[in-house]
Design a protein around this motif. Structure first.
Motif, PDB file in Angstrom:
ATOM      1  N   ASN A  83       0.829  -1.209   0.000  1.00  0.00           N
ATOM      2  CA  ASN A  83       0.000   0.000   0.000  1.00  0.00           C
ATOM      3  C   ASN A  83       0.863   1.257   0.000  1.00  0.00           C
ATOM      4  OD1 ASN A  83      -2.985  -1.046   0.567  1.00  0.00           O
ATOM      5  ND2 ASN A  83      -1.592  -2.253   1.852  1.00  0.00           N
ATOM      6  N   LYS A  84       1.901   1.248  -0.886  1.00  0.00           N
ATOM      7  CA  LYS A  84       2.821   2.379  -0.964  1.00  0.00           C
ATOM      8  C   LYS A  84       2.099   3.681  -1.273  1.00  0.00           C
ATOM      9  CE  LYS A  84       6.989  -0.086  -2.445  1.00  0.00           C
ATOM     10  NZ  LYS A  84       7.937  -0.290  -3.562  1.00  0.00           N
ATOM     11  N   HIS A  85       1.003   3.582  -1.999  1.00  0.00           N
ATOM     12  CA  HIS A  85       0.273   4.790  -2.388  1.00  0.00           C
ATOM     13  C   HIS A  85      -0.282   5.547  -1.180  1.00  0.00           C
ATOM     14  CE1 HIS A  85      -2.722   1.587  -2.003  1.00  0.00           C
ATOM     15  NE2 HIS A  85      -3.609   2.532  -1.761  1.00  0.00           N
ATOM     16  N   MET A  86      -0.373   4.873  -0.027  1.00  0.00           N
ATOM     17  CA  MET A  86      -0.900   5.530   1.182  1.00  0.00           C
ATOM     18  C   MET A  86       0.164   6.354   1.896  1.00  0.00           C
ATOM     19  SD  MET A  86      -3.243   2.621   3.027  1.00  0.00           S
ATOM     20  CE  MET A  86      -4.566   1.774   2.184  1.00  0.00           C
ATOM     21  N   GLY A  87       1.428   6.106   1.553  1.00  0.00           N
ATOM     22  CA  GLY A  87       2.493   6.810   2.248  1.00  0.00           C
ATOM     23  C   GLY A  87       2.526   6.441   3.721  1.00  0.00           C
ATOM     24  N   ASP A  88       2.713   7.471   4.571  1.00  0.00           N
ATOM     25  CA  ASP A  88       2.784   7.233   6.023  1.00  0.00           C
ATOM     26  C   ASP A  88       1.470   6.696   6.578  1.00  0.00           C
ATOM     27  OD1 ASP A  88       4.356   7.485   8.501  1.00  0.00           O
ATOM     28  OD2 ASP A  88       2.812   8.938   9.070  1.00  0.00           O
ATOM     29  N   LYS A  89       0.386   6.920   5.851  1.00  0.00           N
ATOM     30  CA  LYS A  89      -0.929   6.464   6.314  1.00  0.00           C
ATOM     31  C   LYS A  89      -1.028   4.937   6.311  1.00  0.00           C
ATOM     32  CE  LYS A  89      -2.915  10.551   6.742  1.00  0.00           C
ATOM     33  NZ  LYS A  89      -3.351  11.070   8.049  1.00  0.00           N
TER      34      LYS A  89
ATOM     35  N   ILE B  97      -2.246  -0.703  11.681  1.00  0.00           N
ATOM     36  CA  ILE B  97      -2.502  -0.888  13.110  1.00  0.00           C
ATOM     37  C   ILE B  97      -3.976  -0.667  13.434  1.00  0.00           C
ATOM     38  CG2 ILE B  97      -2.044   1.473  13.926  1.00  0.00           C
ATOM     39  CD1 ILE B  97      -0.742  -1.759  15.564  1.00  0.00           C
ATOM     40  N   ASN B  98      -4.633   0.217  12.702  1.00  0.00           N
ATOM     41  CA  ASN B  98      -6.056   0.456  12.974  1.00  0.00           C
ATOM     42  C   ASN B  98      -6.951  -0.654  12.432  1.00  0.00           C
ATOM     43  OD1 ASN B  98      -6.563   2.925  14.566  1.00  0.00           O
ATOM     44  ND2 ASN B  98      -5.285   3.871  12.988  1.00  0.00           N
ATOM     45  N   ASN B  99      -6.486  -1.394  11.430  1.00  0.00           N
ATOM     46  CA  ASN B  99      -7.215  -2.598  11.031  1.00  0.00           C
ATOM     47  C   ASN B  99      -7.201  -3.617  12.172  1.00  0.00           C
ATOM     48  OD1 ASN B  99      -7.869  -1.627   8.499  1.00  0.00           O
ATOM     49  ND2 ASN B  99      -6.144  -2.625   7.469  1.00  0.00           N
ATOM     50  N   LEU B 100      -6.042  -3.750  12.807  1.00  0.00           N
ATOM     51  CA  LEU B 100      -5.950  -4.648  13.971  1.00  0.00           C
ATOM     52  C   LEU B 100      -6.791  -4.111  15.125  1.00  0.00           C
ATOM     53  CD1 LEU B 100      -2.119  -5.532  14.049  1.00  0.00           C
ATOM     54  CD2 LEU B 100      -3.963  -6.549  12.699  1.00  0.00           C
TER      55      LEU B 100
ATOM     56  N   SER C  78      -0.837   7.201  16.496  1.00  0.00           N
ATOM     57  CA  SER C  78       0.606   7.295  16.290  1.00  0.00           C
ATOM     58  C   SER C  78       1.009   7.238  14.816  1.00  0.00           C
ATOM     59  CB  SER C  78       1.311   6.151  17.031  1.00  0.00           C
ATOM     60  OG  SER C  78       1.181   6.303  18.424  1.00  0.00           O
ATOM     61  N   LYS C  79       2.163   7.822  14.553  1.00  0.00           N
ATOM     62  CA  LYS C  79       2.712   7.810  13.200  1.00  0.00           C
ATOM     63  C   LYS C  79       3.209   6.404  12.834  1.00  0.00           C
ATOM     64  CE  LYS C  79       4.237  12.577  13.874  1.00  0.00           C
ATOM     65  NZ  LYS C  79       5.394  13.447  14.165  1.00  0.00           N
ATOM     66  N   SER C  80       3.433   6.200  11.551  1.00  0.00           N
ATOM     67  CA  SER C  80       3.877   4.895  11.066  1.00  0.00           C
ATOM     68  C   SER C  80       5.204   4.473  11.705  1.00  0.00           C
ATOM     69  CB  SER C  80       4.028   4.943   9.542  1.00  0.00           C
ATOM     70  OG  SER C  80       4.354   3.686   9.025  1.00  0.00           O
ATOM     71  N   GLU C  81       6.107   5.414  11.897  1.00  0.00           N
ATOM     72  CA  GLU C  81       7.406   5.093  12.505  1.00  0.00           C
ATOM     73  C   GLU C  81       7.224   4.590  13.938  1.00  0.00           C
ATOM     74  OE1 GLU C  81      11.675   7.196  13.714  1.00  0.00           O
ATOM     75  OE2 GLU C  81      10.127   8.367  12.656  1.00  0.00           O
ATOM     76  N   THR C  82       6.303   5.198  14.674  1.00  0.00           N
ATOM     77  CA  THR C  82       6.030   4.761  16.044  1.00  0.00           C
ATOM     78  C   THR C  82       5.472   3.346  16.054  1.00  0.00           C
ATOM     79  OG1 THR C  82       5.480   7.041  16.613  1.00  0.00           O
ATOM     80  CG2 THR C  82       4.830   5.342  18.176  1.00  0.00           C
TER      81      THR C  82
END
Length: 603
Positions: A206-212, A218-221, A242-246
Motif C-alpha cells: 500500500n505504498k500509495h498511502m504513504g505514512d498512512k 494498526i487500525n485494522n488490527l 501514532s505515526k507509522s514510525e512509532t
C-alpha cells in the motif's frame, strides 16, 4: 461429555481414518520438536499430507486461555508440521481448537470434521503461514516472565512513543494501552499480525498511502480488537493516532514475546513500576493495591480456609466501587472459579453458575477512566474462562457522574437476550473488598446531600418552616465510601476495607466510628506498615478493617487486632521475603475458632 477414547472411535468409524494413522508414540505420547520440553500429545492423527489432529489430556476440569494456547503451540511444533486441529480432554469433556486461527469449535463431537476437511487444511498451510505459526508457538512456549525484562520493554515502548510523537504523558498512556490491547488480541491468534514482517508487507502493498499505510495497518488490527471487546471500546470512532514510525518501533519491541501467556502478576507488576515513573504520588494509588494485601483481605473474608470467599451457589454478590485496575475483583473472580467451578461439578450446573457469575455476581465502579481501562486490560490477561471474561468486562462499570457513590448504581447490559438493567441498591451485596482513595474531597452537592456525613440539617425557629438539608462544603471520600458500603451490604454482609489511621483515631472522626459501631460488628483491625503504599507516594499509616453489617440482635464481641511490620514488599515496591500477613492470618483463624493462646503478658 466425551473422552479421547470416544474420539478415537469417531476418527476411525465416522471420519474414516485408519488405526495406524493414530500415532500414540508406542503408548508414551508424542513429543514436540522443541528441545527440553516434557509435554507430549496423547496421540497424533497423521496422513501423508501431515498432522490432522493433535490430542492432549489436561489434568483439570478447567482450561485457562493460557493453557489452551500452550496446547495449540505444542500442536504446531509436532513432528511433520502443524496439526489442523488441537483436541484437549478436560475431565470428561473435549475442547477442539482450530490451530491456524486459534478459535475454539463449539459444535458437538459428533459434528466434528464430518467431511474430512482436516487434510485439506493441512494442504493449504503455505510456508509463510507455517513459519508464522511456528514463531508464535515458540514465543508461547518460551514466554519471558522476568519482571525486569518486561519493565524495560514497556519503558522502551513508552520512550519510543514519546520520542516520535512528543505528546503529554496522559496522551502517551492512552496510546500505549491501545498498543498493548492490540498486542494481547493478536497474541491470542496463532497467526496474529503484530509482527514486523506483516507490517512491512502491508506497507509495501500500500505504498500509495504513504505514512498512512502504517496507521491503517494498526487500525485494522484495532478494529478487530474493538469488534471482540465492544464493552471496553465503547467509542467506535476511537483510533490509534501514532505515526507509522512509532507503530513500526513498538511492533519491533514487542513482537518476540507473547503477552497473552505471560504470568499475569508479572505483566501487572511491570505496569505498576512503569506507571510509577509516569503518574507520581497519590495518582498511582488509583491503579494498584499491592497483591499481597489483596490476597490477605480475600483470605480474611473466608469462613474457613477451604471455603470460597464468595458463595455463588447461594447467589452471593460482590462489589468494589473504587476498583482501580480491578485487583480485588479479579482475585475474587479467580477464587470463585477455583473453589466452585473447578471441582468436577456436573456440566449443566457449571454452565448455570458461569452464567450467574457473569450476569449478576460482580459489580465494580471506577471514576478514573485510565484506571478503568487498565482494569479491563487486567481482566483480559487474567480471564479464566473467555466467555465469562466478556461478561465480567461488561460488569466493570465506569460511572463518571457518581463515582459509585450514589445510593444505587444502575446500568444496562446485553447478554444475548436483550438489554436488562442491573442494580446495586440498599441491602443487595454480600462481600466488599476495597481500597478507597484517601483524603480526596467530594464537593458535589448532589452527592453530599445523599449522605449522612455529607450534609447537615438546619432547624429553624420560625414556626411552620420545615428543617432544611444543607450540603457541607466537602467530605473525605473514604468517609462517604464507608457509609455507602454499609448501606448497600446485606445484613450479615462483609466489608473488608483499607482505611487511614485518622478514621480510627482522630477525635474529629468520632461520629464516623460511632456510625460504624451502630451499623456493623467490628471483626478485625490489622495495622499495616507506613511503607505499604509508599511506592504510590503515600506514607499514611493504614489498616485493614473487617466489618460485618449487623443483623437484628447482633452484639459486638471481642475484636481481633494485629500489627504487621512487613507485608512482603519494600517501600519502593520491590518484593521482600519478610511478610507477617500469613502469620497474622493463621492467628486470626485460631482466634476465630476459639483456640488462640495469648501470651500471659498480653492478656
Amino acid at each position: 461429555m466425551a473422552t479421547l477414547e470416544q474420539f478415537k472411535d469417531i476418527l476411525v468409524k465416522t471420519l474414516g481414518f485408519k488405526e495406524h494413522q493414530i500415532n500414540t508414540g508406542e503408548g508414551n505420547g508424542v513429543a514436540s520438536t522443541v528441545e527440553g520440553l516434557d509435554d507430549k500429545a496423547e496421540f497424533l492423527v497423521t496422513t501423508t499430507v501431515g498432522n490432522c489432529y493433535a490430542a492432549f489430556v489436561h489434568n483439570s476440569p478447567t482450561l485457562s486461555e493460557a493453557e489452551a494456547n500452550r496446547y495449540k503451540a505444542l500442536s504446531i511444533l509436532m513432528p511433520n508440521g502443524p496439526a489442523a486441529y488441537c483436541v484437549v480432554q478436560t475431565g470428561e469433556n473435549l475442547r477442539l481448537f482450530y490451530v491456524e486461527k486459534g478459535n475454539e469449535v463449539h459444535e458437538a463431537i459428533e459434528k466434528w470434521d464430518a467431511v474430512r476437511d482436516a487434510e485439506d487444511m493441512v494442504k493449504e498451510l503455505k510456508p509463510d503461514i507455517v513459519e508464522s505459526l511456528e514463531q508464535w508457538a515458540r514465543k508461547t512456549l518460551h514466554t519471558e516472565n522476568s519482571l525486569s525484562r518486561f519493565v524495560q520493554l514497556m519503558k522502551g515502548c513508552w520512550q519510543d512513543i514519546w520520542d516520535i510523537e512528543n505528546k503529554r504523558n496522559d496522551w502517551i498512556f492512552d496510546e500505549f494501552t491501545r498498543f498493548l490491547f492490540i498486542k494481547l488480541n493478536e497474541d491470542a491468534k496463532p497467526n496474529g499480525a503484530f509482527t514486523t514482517a506483516k507490517f512491512k508487507s502491508y506497507c509495501a502493498e500500500n505504498k500509495h498511502m504513504g505514512d498512512k499505510a502504517g496507521q491503517n495497518f494498526i487500525n485494522n488490527l484495532f478494529d478487530d480488537l474493538k469488534g471482540r471487546h465492544p464493552e471496553v471500546f465503547t467509542d467506535e470512532n476511537e483510533r490509534v493516532l501514532s505515526k507509522s514510525e512509532t507503530v513500526s518501533r513498538v511492533i519491533a519491541r514487542l513482537e518476540d514475546i507473547n503477552l497473552k501467556d505471560t504470568q499475569g502478576d508479572v505483566l501487572g507488576r511491570a505496569f505498576e513500576i512503569m506507571l510509577s515513573d509516569t503518574f507520581k504520588g497519590k495518582d498511582l494509588g488509583q491503579f494498584f493495591t499491592p497483591r499481597e494485601i489483596v490476597a490477605f483481605m480475600l483470605d480474611l473474608a473466608r469462613e474457613t480456609p477451604e471455603a470460597p470467599a464468595l458463595d455463588i451457589e447461594s447467589n452471593q454478590r460482590f462489589l468494589d466501587a473504587c476498583a482501580g485496575s480491578g485487583g480485588f475483583l479479579i482475585a475474587t473472580y479467580e477464587d470463585v472459579y477455583k473453589h466452585t467451578l473447578s471441582n468436577g461439578i456436573e456440566q449443566a450446573k457449571k454452565e448455570e453458575l458461569l452464567k450467574r457469575l457473569g450476569q449478576s455476581t460482580f459489580f465494580a465502579a471506577e471514576i478514573e477512566e485510565k484506571a478503568a481501562r487498565l482494569g479491563k486490560l487486567n481482566m483480559i490477561i487474567h480471564a479464566v474462562d473467555q466467555r465469562n471474561a466478556n461478561w465480567l468486562h461488561q460488569n466493570y462499570t465506569y460511572n463518571e457522574d457518581f463515582g459509585g457513590l450514589k445510593p444505587q448504581i444502575e446500568y444496562e447490559v446485553d447478554f444475548g437476550a436483550g438489554k436488562r438493567k442491573q442494580q446495586i441498591g440498599p441491602n443487595s451485596i454480600d462481600l466488599i473488598l476495597t481500597n478507597p482513595p484517601f483524603g480526596k474531597s467530594v464537593k458535589s452537592k448532589d452527592i453530599l446531600l445523599d449522605y449522612q456525613f455529607g450534609h447537615e440539617v438546619k432547624v429553624f425557629k420560625t414556626k411552620g418552616r420545615p428543617p432544611e438539608k444543607r450540603p457541607r462544603n466537602s467530605q473525605d471520600s473514604e468517609v462517604l465510601f464507608i457509609e455507602h458500603y454499609l448501606r448497600v451490604l446485606k445484613p450479615g454482609g462483609k466489608l473488608l476495607i483499607v482505611l487511614p489511621d485518622g478514621v480510627l483515631s482522630n477525635a474529629t472522626a468520632k461520629p464516623v466510628r460511632d456510625y460504624i459501631r451502630e451499623n456493623a460488628l467490628i471483626k478485625a483491625v490489622i495495622s499495616l506498615p507506613s511503607e505499604t503504599f509508599a511506592s504510590t507516594g503515600t506514607s499514611i499509616p493504614t489498616n485493614v478493617v473487617y466489618l460485618q453489617k449487623k443483623k437484628p440482635g447482633d452484639i459486638q464481641g471481642d475484636i481481633f487486632m494485629a500489627r504487621a511490620d512487613y507485608v512482603g514488599r519494600r517501600a519502593n515496591g520491590e518484593p521482600l521475603k519478610e511478610n507477617d500477613l500469613p502469620f497474622i492470618l493463621e492467628k486470626f483463624r485460631e482466634w476465630q475458632s476459639g483456640t488462640l493462646q495469648m501470651p500471659e503478658e498480653d492478656k
